[in-house]
Motif scaffolding. Structure first.
Motif, PDB file in Angstrom:
ATOM      1  N   PRO A  50      27.779   6.632  19.040  1.00 40.77           N
ATOM      2  CA  PRO A  50      29.123   6.869  18.338  1.00 40.77           C
ATOM      3  C   PRO A  50      28.565   6.367  16.831  1.00 40.77           C
ATOM      4  CG  PRO A  50      28.868   4.654  19.728  1.00 40.77           C
ATOM      5  CD  PRO A  50      27.721   5.468  19.902  1.00 40.77           C
ATOM      6  N   ILE A  51      28.007   7.205  15.960  1.00 44.01           N
ATOM      7  CA  ILE A  51      27.520   6.999  14.683  1.00 44.01           C
ATOM      8  C   ILE A  51      28.074   7.775  13.757  1.00 44.01           C
ATOM      9  CG2 ILE A  51      25.614   5.345  15.423  1.00 44.01           C
ATOM     10  CD1 ILE A  51      23.837   8.097  14.828  1.00 44.01           C
ATOM     11  N   ALA A  52      29.116   8.726  14.182  1.00 43.33           N
ATOM     12  CA  ALA A  52      29.719   9.672  13.431  1.00 43.33           C
ATOM     13  C   ALA A  52      28.721  10.619  12.780  1.00 43.33           C
ATOM     14  CB  ALA A  52      30.383   9.036  12.107  1.00 43.33           C
ATOM     15  N   ARG A  53      27.771  11.056  13.771  1.00 40.41           N
ATOM     16  CA  ARG A  53      26.948  12.184  13.465  1.00 40.41           C
ATOM     17  C   ARG A  53      26.976  13.014  14.635  1.00 40.41           C
ATOM     18  NH1 ARG A  53      22.611  11.285   9.505  1.00 40.41           N
ATOM     19  NH2 ARG A  53      22.927   9.239   8.595  1.00 40.41           N
ATOM     20  N   SER A  54      26.397  14.137  14.400  1.00 42.77           N
ATOM     21  CA  SER A  54      26.584  15.401  15.463  1.00 42.77           C
ATOM     22  C   SER A  54      25.066  16.078  15.680  1.00 42.77           C
ATOM     23  CB  SER A  54      27.443  16.252  15.231  1.00 42.77           C
ATOM     24  OG  SER A  54      27.100  17.038  14.018  1.00 42.77           O
ATOM     25  N   ALA A  55      24.666  16.376  16.640  1.00 40.29           N
ATOM     26  CA  ALA A  55      23.476  17.094  17.137  1.00 40.29           C
ATOM     27  C   ALA A  55      23.443  18.379  16.464  1.00 40.29           C
ATOM     28  CB  ALA A  55      23.177  17.234  18.487  1.00 40.29           C
ATOM     29  N   ASP A  56      22.431  18.895  15.692  1.00 39.16           N
ATOM     30  CA  ASP A  56      22.564  20.145  15.282  1.00 39.16           C
ATOM     31  C   ASP A  56      21.149  21.043  15.423  1.00 39.16           C
ATOM     32  OD1 ASP A  56      22.824  22.491  13.611  1.00 39.16           O
ATOM     33  OD2 ASP A  56      23.323  21.391  11.675  1.00 39.16           O
ATOM     34  N   PRO A  57      21.224  22.242  16.153  1.00 39.64           N
ATOM     35  CA  PRO A  57      19.893  22.668  16.172  1.00 39.64           C
ATOM     36  C   PRO A  57      19.134  22.960  14.798  1.00 39.64           C
ATOM     37  CG  PRO A  57      21.710  23.733  17.538  1.00 39.64           C
ATOM     38  CD  PRO A  57      22.305  22.761  16.747  1.00 39.64           C
ATOM     39  N   LEU A  58      20.011  23.345  13.720  1.00 38.97           N
ATOM     40  CA  LEU A  58      19.309  23.830  12.558  1.00 38.97           C
ATOM     41  C   LEU A  58      18.627  22.374  11.994  1.00 38.97           C
ATOM     42  CD1 LEU A  58      22.073  26.185  10.947  1.00 38.97           C
ATOM     43  CD2 LEU A  58      20.013  26.550  12.108  1.00 38.97           C
ATOM     44  N   ASP A  59      19.251  21.261  12.358  1.00 37.09           N
ATOM     45  CA  ASP A  59      18.370  20.042  12.035  1.00 37.09           C
ATOM     46  C   ASP A  59      16.971  20.015  12.627  1.00 37.09           C
ATOM     47  OD1 ASP A  59      20.325  19.271  10.228  1.00 37.09           O
ATOM     48  OD2 ASP A  59      20.993  17.690  11.594  1.00 37.09           O
ATOM     49  N   LEU A  60      16.867  20.437  13.975  1.00 41.71           N
ATOM     50  CA  LEU A  60      15.545  20.451  14.540  1.00 41.71           C
ATOM     51  C   LEU A  60      14.659  21.412  13.984  1.00 41.71           C
ATOM     52  CD1 LEU A  60      13.830  19.345  16.747  1.00 41.71           C
ATOM     53  CD2 LEU A  60      14.893  21.007  18.437  1.00 41.71           C
ATOM     54  N   LEU A  61      15.239  22.554  13.595  1.00 40.78           N
ATOM     55  CA  LEU A  61      14.268  23.561  13.065  1.00 40.78           C
ATOM     56  C   LEU A  61      14.106  23.188  11.473  1.00 40.78           C
ATOM     57  CD1 LEU A  61      13.400  26.510  12.985  1.00 40.78           C
ATOM     58  CD2 LEU A  61      15.678  27.266  11.904  1.00 40.78           C
ATOM     59  N   ALA A  62      14.841  22.411  11.152  1.00 39.53           N
ATOM     60  CA  ALA A  62      14.416  21.798   9.669  1.00 39.53           C
ATOM     61  C   ALA A  62      13.503  20.787   9.711  1.00 39.53           C
ATOM     62  CB  ALA A  62      15.595  21.133   8.872  1.00 39.53           C
ATOM     63  N   ASP A  63      13.260  20.097  10.993  1.00 36.84           N
ATOM     64  CA  ASP A  63      12.539  18.984  11.232  1.00 36.84           C
ATOM     65  C   ASP A  63      11.016  19.610  11.423  1.00 36.84           C
ATOM     66  OD1 ASP A  63      14.428  17.263  11.294  1.00 36.84           O
ATOM     67  OD2 ASP A  63      14.686  17.022  13.505  1.00 36.84           O
ATOM     68  N   ALA A  64      11.248  20.849  12.256  1.00 33.95           N
ATOM     69  CA  ALA A  64       9.974  21.422  12.614  1.00 33.95           C
ATOM     70  C   ALA A  64       9.237  22.210  11.283  1.00 33.95           C
ATOM     71  CB  ALA A  64      10.253  22.568  13.508  1.00 33.95           C
ATOM     72  N   ALA A  65      10.027  22.578  10.345  1.00 35.52           N
ATOM     73  CA  ALA A  65       9.755  23.225   9.033  1.00 35.52           C
ATOM     74  C   ALA A  65       9.068  22.004   8.137  1.00 35.52           C
ATOM     75  CB  ALA A  65      10.689  23.813   8.212  1.00 35.52           C
TER      76      ALA A  65
END
Length: 145
Positions: A82-97
């Motif tokens: 409950p930290i006012a954030r959401s999971a985003d698959p594009l964030d994971l793609l940015a992490d991998a990049a």
């Protein structure tokens, strides 16, 4: 003189702690300054982790896999906590990049002899032959200097 193992790991430990704070802090609620700003932050964080990780360890493939898994775990945590954030698959793609960029940068540091920066940690992957000659008094193959 080679840095101690603890000294080689400190940059990575600090980068990891900073990444935890930045990625798992409660969201501010204000909109980002421009579209995609959060993706740039993800790329930068994971590139920094990759470079610091290469300074500490000589296993780039394992490090890359571990950092991408860490990115996935962060996304799961962002969606579950409950930290006012959401999971985003594009964030994971940015992490991998970011991991790929950091690996390329770290390996380039080793390849092009920017040893002053690399001396913050262990010799990088491309510097193994030099460290074998330097540390053991012989070149690979057992011949003396």
């Amino acid at each position: 003189m080679e840095p101690t193992p603890t000294r080689r790991v400190w940059p990575f430990a600090v980068a990891f702690a900073v990444s935890l704070v930045l990625l798992l802090s409660p969201g501010s609620g204000s909109p980002p300054p421009f579209a995609g700003a959060d993706k740039i932050v993800h790329v930068a964080i994971f590139a920094g982790l990759a470079v610091a990780g290469l300074l500490a360890w000589r296993a780039p493939a394992r490090l890359a896999a571990a950092l991408v898994a860490y990115g996935a775990a962060i996304e799961v945590a962002q969606g579950a906590l409950p930290i006012a954030r959401s999971a985003d698959p594009l964030d994971l793609l940015a992490d991998a990049a970011g991991v790929a960029l950091g690996m390329a940068l770290g390996l380039a540091i080793a390849r092009f002899g920017l040893r002053r920066l690399a001396r913050l940690g262990t010799p990088l992957v491309a510097d193994r032959e030099h460290s074998v000659r330097h540390d053991h008094g012989c070149i690979p193959g057992g011949r003396a200097r």
